[in-house]
Design a protein around this motif. Structure first.
Motif, mmCIF file in Angstrom:
data_model
loop_
_atom_site.group_PDB
_atom_site.id
_atom_site.type_symbol
_atom_site.label_atom_id
_atom_site.label_comp_id
_atom_site.label_asym_id
_atom_site.label_seq_id
_atom_site.Cartn_x
_atom_site.Cartn_y
_atom_site.Cartn_z
ATOM 1 N N ARG A 154 -58.631 -37.307 14.559
ATOM 2 C CA ARG A 154 -59.040 -35.908 14.498
ATOM 3 C C ARG A 154 -59.912 -35.546 15.690
ATOM 4 O O ARG A 154 -60.291 -34.394 15.843
ATOM 5 N N GLU A 155 -60.236 -36.529 16.548
ATOM 6 C CA GLU A 155 -61.051 -36.256 17.723
ATOM 7 C C GLU A 155 -60.145 -35.753 18.851
ATOM 8 O O GLU A 155 -59.534 -36.527 19.575
ATOM 9 N N LEU A 156 -60.067 -34.439 18.982
ATOM 10 C CA LEU A 156 -59.131 -33.839 19.925
ATOM 11 C C LEU A 156 -59.486 -34.134 21.377
ATOM 12 O O LEU A 156 -58.612 -34.132 22.242
ATOM 13 N N ASP A 157 -60.770 -34.404 21.657
ATOM 14 C CA ASP A 157 -61.139 -34.772 23.027
ATOM 15 C C ASP A 157 -60.515 -36.111 23.419
ATOM 16 O O ASP A 157 -60.150 -36.327 24.577
ATOM 17 N N GLN A 158 -60.383 -37.003 22.456
ATOM 18 C CA GLN A 158 -59.752 -38.296 22.716
ATOM 19 C C GLN A 158 -58.281 -38.102 23.058
ATOM 20 O O GLN A 158 -57.748 -38.748 23.961
ATOM 21 N N VAL A 159 -57.633 -37.190 22.339
ATOM 22 C CA VAL A 159 -56.224 -36.890 22.618
ATOM 23 C C VAL A 159 -56.087 -36.243 23.995
ATOM 24 O O VAL A 159 -55.203 -36.599 24.781
ATOM 25 N N GLU B 252 -58.077 -36.521 26.586
ATOM 26 C CA GLU B 252 -58.333 -37.530 27.607
ATOM 27 C C GLU B 252 -57.094 -38.388 27.839
ATOM 28 O O GLU B 252 -56.717 -38.684 28.983
ATOM 29 N N ALA B 253 -56.438 -38.778 26.755
ATOM 30 C CA ALA B 253 -55.252 -39.628 26.858
ATOM 31 C C ALA B 253 -54.098 -38.896 27.539
ATOM 32 O O ALA B 253 -53.378 -39.470 28.367
ATOM 33 N N ALA C 220 -70.206 -36.680 26.566
ATOM 34 C CA ALA C 220 -69.814 -36.612 27.972
ATOM 35 C C ALA C 220 -68.306 -36.387 28.092
ATOM 36 O O ALA C 220 -67.841 -35.630 28.959
ATOM 37 N N ARG C 221 -67.538 -37.027 27.213
ATOM 38 C CA ARG C 221 -66.089 -36.856 27.232
ATOM 39 C C ARG C 221 -65.715 -35.414 26.893
ATOM 40 O O ARG C 221 -64.778 -34.847 27.464
ATOM 41 N N GLN C 222 -66.447 -34.805 25.978
ATOM 42 C CA GLN C 222 -66.222 -33.405 25.623
ATOM 43 C C GLN C 222 -66.311 -32.517 26.866
ATOM 44 O O GLN C 222 -65.447 -31.666 27.111
#
Length: 290
Positions: free
Chosen positions: A17-22, A24-25, A157-159
Motif C-alpha cells: 500500500r506504500e505507493l512511494d515504493q511502487v 520508486e520501482a 526522503a523517498r516521498q
C-alpha cells in the motif's frame, strides 16, 4: 540482463500500500528488449504474490509486451487456467501494430480485456492553471508526515524524491501525484505517526523518544499528542483543498484534450482504467459520477 533459468523474471516490488515504493520501482525500470515469457510470468505472479482470499476484492493481472504471447516453456493456457481458478483476471496489452500473436486469444481465454497500444507514443502532460497551487499544497502535505521508527526518515526522503521525479517530467504529472497522495489509497502507517495512529498500529505513549523525530523527542507526552493532532488536522484541510483543485484540473484538462485536433491514442493508463472499472462493476463496486 535477467536469468533465463527464472524465465527472465524479477519481482520489482511485492503487493504494497506504500505507493512511494511502487513509484520508486517504476522510475527505476529499464529494459534491453528480448524474449517475453508470458505464460511463465503469469504463473510466477500467481504463485509468488500474496493474493487476497476475499472473493469481493478485485484481483487482476496486466501483462504488456511486443513479443509473441506464446513464448517460453509454460503454455499460457495452463497459466491462465490457474489464474482463473484463483479468481484472478488476466488483461493483455500488446505494444506495437495490430499484427499481434496470441495476445487477444490470451485475454479472451482469461476473461479479461485486450488492448493494442503504440509504445512509441509520448504521453502528453497537459499543464493547467491549478498546477502551481497543487505543487505548493503537495509540499505542505509532506510537512504533515511525521517519520518514526527505524525506516521513518528514509521513507520520508523517498516521498520527496518521488515528488521530484514527477516534477522533472512535468508539473502536470506532479499535480496528478498530489491528487493520488490526497486519496485514501495513499497510506503510510509503517513510518508515519499520523497514519499509524489512525490505523491503530501504534500507541503514541509507547513510542520511545529515540524513535521519534528530533522536534518531538523533547516534548512531554501531552505535547506530543497535541502535535500529532495538529498535523492530522492540517493534513485533512490540505487534502480537501487538493481534492477540489484536482477536480477543477480534471475538467480543464478534459476540455483541452477535447479541443485538441490530435487523434486520441490508447495508452497503458487507458487500458488499465477501463479493465479495472469493468472488473469493479462485476463485483458491484460503485463509482462517483464525474
Amino acid at each position: 540482463g535477467l536469468s533465463a533459468e527464472n524465465g527472465f523474471i524479477r519481482q520489482v516490488t511485492p503487493f504494497t500500500r506504500e505507493l512511494d515504493q511502487v513509484s520508486e520501482a517504476l522510475f527505476a525500470l529499464t529494459t534491453n528488449g528480448g524474449d517475453e515469457y508470458c505464460g511463465y510470468v503469469i504463473q510466477t505472479a500467481i504463485r509468488q504474490l500474496a493474493w487476497s482470499h476475499n472473493p469481493q476484492d478485485i484481483k487482476t493481472i496486466f501483462i504488456a509486451g511486443n513479443e509473441p504471447f506464446t513464448q517460453g516453456p509454460v503454455p499460457y493456457q495452463k497459466a491462465i487456467a490457474a489464474a482463473r481458478a484463483m479468481g484472478i483476471t488476466v488483461n493483455t496489452i500488446h505494444a506495437g501494430n495490430n499484427e499481434e500473436t496470441g495476445w487477444r486469444d490470451g485475454a479472451i481465454l482469461a476473461g479479461g480485456d485486450y488492448m493494442n497500444i503504440d509504445q512509441n507514443h509520448v504521453v502528453a502532460h497537459v499543464n493547467a492553471p491549478q498546477d502551481k497551487r497543487l505543487a505548493e499544497l503537495n509540499a505542505k502535505l509532506n510537512d504533515t508526515y511525521i517519520p518514526f521508527g527505524m525506516e521513518g526518515r528514509e521513507k520520508k526522503a523517498r516521498q520527496q524524491e518521488q515528488d521530484q521525479k514527477s516534477a522533472a517530467i512535468s508539473q502536470g504529472l506532479l499535480a496528478r501525484r498530489a491528487a493520488s497522495k490526497a486519496s485514501s489509497m495513499y497510506e503510510n502507517s509503517t513510518w508515519d505517526l499520523v497514519d499509524a495512529l489512525v490505523q491503530g498500529k501504534v500507541n503514541l505513549a509507547d513510542v520511545p523518544a529515540e524513535k521519534l523525530p528530533q522536534e518531538m523527542a523533547k516534548m512531554s507526552k501531552d505535547e506530543q499528542k497535541a502535535y500529532v493532532a495538529k498535523k492530522k488536522q492540517e493534513r485533512a484541510r490540505i487534502k480537501e483543498e487538493i481534492g477540489k483543485l484536482s477536480k477543477a484540473r480534471e475538467d480543464y484538462v478534459a476540455n483541452e484534450l477535447a479541443a485538441s485536433p490530435a487523434p486520441a491514442v490508447s495508452t497503458v493508463q487507458d487500458a488499465m482504467t477501463k479493465a479495472i472499472r469493468k472488473e469493479a462493476k462485476k463485483k458491484h463496486y460503485e463509482f462517483e459520477a464525474k
